[in-house]
Write a protein that holds these residues in place. Structure first.
Motif, PDB file in Angstrom:
ATOM      1  N   HIS A 136      87.623 -16.528  46.959  1.00  0.00           N
ATOM      2  CA  HIS A 136      86.623 -15.715  46.439  1.00  0.00           C
ATOM      3  C   HIS A 136      86.124 -14.726  47.804  1.00  0.00           C
ATOM      4  O   HIS A 136      86.666 -15.191  48.907  1.00  0.00           O
ATOM      5  CB  HIS A 136      85.529 -16.334  45.879  1.00  0.00           C
ATOM      6  CG  HIS A 136      85.827 -16.969  44.562  1.00  0.00           C
ATOM      7  ND1 HIS A 136      85.473 -16.437  43.361  1.00  0.00           N
ATOM      8  CD2 HIS A 136      86.444 -17.857  44.274  1.00  0.00           C
ATOM      9  CE1 HIS A 136      86.039 -17.003  42.184  1.00  0.00           C
ATOM     10  NE2 HIS A 136      86.526 -18.135  42.812  1.00  0.00           N
ATOM     11  N   LYS A 153      87.350 -24.296  38.835  1.00  0.00           N
ATOM     12  CA  LYS A 153      86.217 -24.018  39.702  1.00  0.00           C
ATOM     13  C   LYS A 153      85.084 -24.805  39.609  1.00  0.00           C
ATOM     14  O   LYS A 153      84.089 -24.940  40.251  1.00  0.00           O
ATOM     15  CB  LYS A 153      85.613 -22.556  39.912  1.00  0.00           C
ATOM     16  CG  LYS A 153      84.997 -22.148  41.046  1.00  0.00           C
ATOM     17  CD  LYS A 153      84.887 -20.482  41.096  1.00  0.00           C
ATOM     18  CE  LYS A 153      83.559 -20.131  41.579  1.00  0.00           C
ATOM     19  NZ  LYS A 153      83.422 -20.645  43.077  1.00  0.00           N
ATOM     20  N   GLU A 197      86.263 -16.493  36.774  1.00  0.00           N
ATOM     21  CA  GLU A 197      85.443 -17.315  37.765  1.00  0.00           C
ATOM     22  C   GLU A 197      84.594 -16.233  38.596  1.00  0.00           C
ATOM     23  O   GLU A 197      83.887 -16.853  39.659  1.00  0.00           O
ATOM     24  CB  GLU A 197      86.281 -18.184  38.528  1.00  0.00           C
ATOM     25  CG  GLU A 197      86.782 -19.202  37.696  1.00  0.00           C
ATOM     26  CD  GLU A 197      87.997 -19.120  36.849  1.00  0.00           C
ATOM     27  OE1 GLU A 197      88.217 -17.954  36.913  1.00  0.00           O
ATOM     28  OE2 GLU A 197      88.314 -20.011  36.236  1.00  0.00           O
ATOM     29  N   ALA A 223      78.525 -18.283  31.684  1.00  0.00           N
ATOM     30  CA  ALA A 223      79.448 -18.816  32.541  1.00  0.00           C
ATOM     31  C   ALA A 223      79.285 -18.334  33.951  1.00  0.00           C
ATOM     32  O   ALA A 223      78.229 -18.106  34.477  1.00  0.00           O
ATOM     33  CB  ALA A 223      80.888 -18.611  32.156  1.00  0.00           C
ATOM     34  N   PHE A 224      80.485 -17.736  34.676  1.00  0.00           N
ATOM     35  CA  PHE A 224      80.435 -17.595  36.047  1.00  0.00           C
ATOM     36  C   PHE A 224      79.912 -16.214  36.380  1.00  0.00           C
ATOM     37  O   PHE A 224      79.548 -15.844  37.582  1.00  0.00           O
ATOM     38  CB  PHE A 224      81.721 -17.660  36.814  1.00  0.00           C
ATOM     39  CG  PHE A 224      82.605 -18.871  37.009  1.00  0.00           C
ATOM     40  CD1 PHE A 224      82.118 -19.649  37.940  1.00  0.00           C
ATOM     41  CD2 PHE A 224      83.137 -19.870  35.814  1.00  0.00           C
ATOM     42  CE1 PHE A 224      82.578 -21.158  38.085  1.00  0.00           C
ATOM     43  CE2 PHE A 224      83.653 -20.935  36.070  1.00  0.00           C
ATOM     44  CZ  PHE A 224      83.502 -21.577  37.017  1.00  0.00           C
ATOM     45  N   PRO A 249      78.416 -22.508  36.499  1.00  0.00           N
ATOM     46  CA  PRO A 249      78.146 -23.108  34.976  1.00  0.00           C
ATOM     47  C   PRO A 249      78.020 -24.686  35.444  1.00  0.00           C
ATOM     48  O   PRO A 249      78.815 -25.469  35.982  1.00  0.00           O
ATOM     49  CB  PRO A 249      79.120 -22.829  34.443  1.00  0.00           C
ATOM     50  CG  PRO A 249      80.250 -22.121  34.995  1.00  0.00           C
ATOM     51  CD  PRO A 249      79.896 -21.843  36.345  1.00  0.00           C
ATOM     52  N   GLU A 251      76.618 -25.881  30.291  1.00  0.00           N
ATOM     53  CA  GLU A 251      77.609 -25.056  29.914  1.00  0.00           C
ATOM     54  C   GLU A 251      79.134 -25.560  29.332  1.00  0.00           C
ATOM     55  O   GLU A 251      79.917 -25.060  29.133  1.00  0.00           O
ATOM     56  CB  GLU A 251      77.877 -23.764  30.823  1.00  0.00           C
ATOM     57  CG  GLU A 251      76.735 -23.045  31.153  1.00  0.00           C
ATOM     58  CD  GLU A 251      76.849 -21.637  31.667  1.00  0.00           C
ATOM     59  OE1 GLU A 251      77.925 -20.963  31.539  1.00  0.00           O
ATOM     60  OE2 GLU A 251      75.873 -21.164  32.085  1.00  0.00           O
TER      61      GLU A 251
END
Ligand code: SF4
Lengths: 309, 426
Positions: free
Chosen positions: A70, A173, B159, B318-319, B324, B328
């Motif tokens: 990321h 993730k 994500e 979510a992301f 989360p 979730e």
């Protein structure tokens, strides 16, 4: 016949010496901040030390930088790559193109191996990453032996294939173990459930056990069986696959040492005297079977299996 | 690089000038037409080859052509998903297939495998190439790479968060597409082969059987072969599962528009026309209302309720709004009861008599609580009155699928409006 490189993932610096003696030609090391599902955590000093030991024995050390980054971690890439260049790592293993871009900027002569684990499924794409700068492609475990051989035939890059050990099936993730505990109402403090906890998911329908652990990259789920190709190496060796890998994750150094020495023997015998290999291969297999840890059966992965879709 | 100007001041009022594209899924021609009529700016469909969702209805080249022509009348675009990770055996026929898609007038393809990206650029250069979420692109530098490779658009990994997408937009000038609604993988897309291992079905070629949503026992292994392994749950706990709530970003749409995301995508090529119509029409309203008057915008409760009417699972952001947690995910019972069912599609309406002609899609009868919605009406509810069959005979219920019936409705309706029935749970 050309001998393939025998590559293994050590769990600590101490393993380098032992596994070299056992017959390994190359090592894959790294730390979880940059690499995925490593057998051991090698901080910079450890990487440096490993390279020193390995190079003295004429062995190679590759460093894993195959995480999905990321933005926050993109900033760390250049410095780490410059370090790896300085300590003379033999190659960087990448999946995310951000690594490829950064290597071009800071260490253009550094060798690159492309490994996303699940997406190297055809020869064209291996060569594509070759044109972008990779010297080697690590094939997905989910393709069969015929596809591996065909890919090798068309490949303009070195081809690496895993021939022993556990494989990864899944990466999220999310912290799935921690979430489950919090859902149950226990373990309210945030902590990671790492490899040392020896957790697994039990699938009663298939009677399979899938190791599961968390690290900074999320949650990982591993295959229920260990690939073991020690008695099926002939076609891979005939095809002159460039590198064959023994995955050492979640195994003891003793186990890995023994396995490396058995594969060393298998490769040496086959390349010198194929008939002799066919005489001893069942014994080699039996020797591995005898040291398999609890809950780990052997199989041949997807080498002889078809998938449908 | 600064994000380009999103808004301007017109007649003393701020308005959004950069409206994102609303992209909807369609599993067949009927759904494609509904998505376009209900307000999608673009629709993505699957062809008969090279796309995930191997069991979704898929389009023949002829159907693609018809879809493109229909969409064109509304100024909408069609994209085709060709997002498998091909194996050697899948390479044959790719060139002809891409050329046929281009010929059919499709705007672009959504791709993961560089084999397909490069082949498309070579043999079908008029097609736009969008990088699929299957590549799990999570950072600006990877986006930069794909831009330099000549891709027209990058669909980000699910994500990525608001802050991360904002940084990506600031660093790289390329179209960004992001999911706003629907089911999703709990893994990074393209990085899950559970199905391959458990059922020999290849998830990266569309064969996934959602093994992540099954129940498992979380166990701790003991070192000693003589000691049994330890369960990490007690009798009353639901088993371990990895079932994520579906994505729902209705509340985040203004933030997404503000950072200049180019395309907002709805998941669900396998979903019904009722689902597509409901979700598209709600997001259409949200986007239009925000763009028209961002400073006085509020998400209306009725929009949120409306989305809920087609949901069969719980939803969460979510992301996009952080990492989360367990809230979730779903454990134990993974689906939720829907309170509404799609009951009929309006075919015609007689302004003289106030009688609508309706194609039955689910059982309904006089006395049922029903409601109508559509792109050209304000939704309304009423109680179903007398129902006649197409020969004018009164019937006690509309029981047959696709049966044509007539019924009086309280307000004017138009062809392709939909009728839902409220379900009563005891
Ligand atoms: S098993 Fe689940 S996470 Fe994996 S590909 Fe299928 S839906 Fe996605």
């Amino acid at each position: 016949m050309k001998k393939p490189e025998l590559l293994v993932t050590p769990s600590s610096v101490d393993d380098i010496e032992r596994l070299s003696e056992a017959g390994a030609d190359a090592f894959l090391v790294g730390e979880e901040h940059f690499g995925l599902r490593l057998a051991g955590e090698f901080k910079r000093e450890d990487v440096k030390e490993s390279i020193k030991i390995a190079h003295a024995k004429n062995k190679k050390v590759y460093v894993a930088m195959n995480a999905l980054y990321h933005n926050d971690r993109v900033e760390d890439l250049a410095d780490y790559i410059a370090f790896l260049q300085l300590v003379e790592a033999d190659a960087i293993v990448f999946g995310d193109p951000a690594v490829l871009m950064t290597v071009k900027e800071v260490a253009p002569n550094m060798k690159l191996h492309w490994n996303t684990e699940t997406t190297a499924t055809n020869w064209y794409t291996c060569n594509y990453w070759g044109r972008k700068g990779a010297k080697r492609a690590v094939l997905a475990r989910e393709i069969n032996l015929d596809a591996v051989l065909e890919t090798k035939e068309h490949a303009e890059v070195e081809i690496e294939v895993q021939i022993h050990g556990m494989t990864s099936m899944f990466q999220s993730k999310r912290m799935l173990i921690g979430n489950y505990y919090r859902y149950q109402g226990k373990n309210l403090k945030i902590e990671r459930h790492g490899k040392e906890e020896a957790l697994y998911l039990y699938d009663p329908e298939r009677d399979n056990r899938y190791p599961i652990f968390e690290d900074v990259n999320g949650t990982h789920i591993m295959s229920p069986n260990d690939i073991c190709m020690i008695d099926e190496l002939d076609e891979l060796l005939d095809a002159e696959i460039d590198s064959v890998k023994i995955e050492g994750i979640l195994k003891s150094p003793d186990y890995n040492e023994k396995v490396v020495s058995l594969y060393r023997k298998a490769i040496d015998v086959y390349t010198e005297n194929p008939d002799e290999y066919f005489n001893i291969k069942d014994n080699l297999y039996a020797e591995i079977e005898a040291i398999q840890p609890k809950n780990r059966k052997l199989d041949t992965g997807f080498f002889f299996k078809e998938t449908v879709y | 690089m600064a994000i380009e100007n999103i808004s301007t001041v017109k007649d003393g009022k701020r308005v959004i000038v950069k409206k994102p594209e609303l992209l909807a899924p369609a599993g067949n021609l009927e759904k494609l037409k509904i998505a376009v009529r209900y307000g999608a700016d673009a629709v993505y469909i699957g062809g008969q080859e090279f796309g995930l969702r191997s069991n979704a209805d898929n389009f023949s080249i002829e159907e693609m052509r018809e879809g493109v022509e229909f969409a064109r009348q509304y100024g909408a675009k069609i994209y085709v998903t060709t997002n498998i990770y091909a194996h050697n055996e899948n390479m044959d026929g790719l060139e002809e297939y891409l050329q046929a898609i281009e010929d059919a007038g499709v705007t672009g393809i959504i791709v993961a495998d560089p084999l397909i990206i490069e082949t498309c650029k070579r043999v079908a250069p008029r097609l736009e190439v969008h990088l699929s979420t299957q590549q799990s692109v999570t950072n600006w530098k990877a986006v930069q790479f794909w831009k330099e490779e000549g891709l027209d658009r990058v669909v980000l990994a699910r994500e990525t968060s608001h802050e991360e997408i904002k940084q990506i937009k600031e660093h790289v000038d390329v179209e960004i597409e992001s999911f706003i609604h629907g089911a999703m993988c709990i893994s990074y897309s393209g990085r899950c082969v559970l199905s391959n291992h458990m059922t020999a079905r290849d998830s990266n070629r569309g064969g996934c059987c959602q093994s992540c949503r099954w129940d498992y026992d979380l166990m701790k292994q003991t070192d000693d072969a003589n000691y049994p392994d330890i369960p990490m749950f007690s009798e009353q706990d639901a088993p371990f599962a990895m079932s994520p709530k579906d994505l729902n970003l209705i509340l985040s749409i203004p933030k997404m528009i503000d950072i200049g995301i180019d395309c907002l995508k709805i998941e669900g090529r396998m979903k019904s026309i009722h689902y597509v119509a409901t979700v598209v029409s709600v997001y259409r309203k949200v986007i239009d209302a925000y763009c028209e008057d961002p400073d006085h915008f509020e998400v209306k409760k009725e929009w949120i309720d409306e989305l809920d009417k087609c949901a069969n699972r719980d939803t969460a952001p979510a992301f996009y709004e952080g990492t989360p947690g367990y809230q979730e995910q779903m454990y134990g019972n993974h689906s939720k009861k829907t309170n509404y069912v799609f009951a009929g599609l309006v075919l015609d309406y007689d302004t003289q008599t106030g009688i609508a002609t309706i194609q039955q899609r689910n059982h309904f009868k006089p006395g049922d609580k029903i409601e109508f919605f559509g792109p050209d009406i304000q939704g309304f509810s009423q109680t179903a009155g007398t129902i006649w069959d197409d020969s004018g005979n009164e019937i006690d219920a509309a029981r047959h699928p696709l049966q044509i019936v007539k019924m009086k409705v309280d307000q004017q309706v138009f062809p392709y409006n939909m009728m839902r029935k409220e379900l009563k749970w005891q």
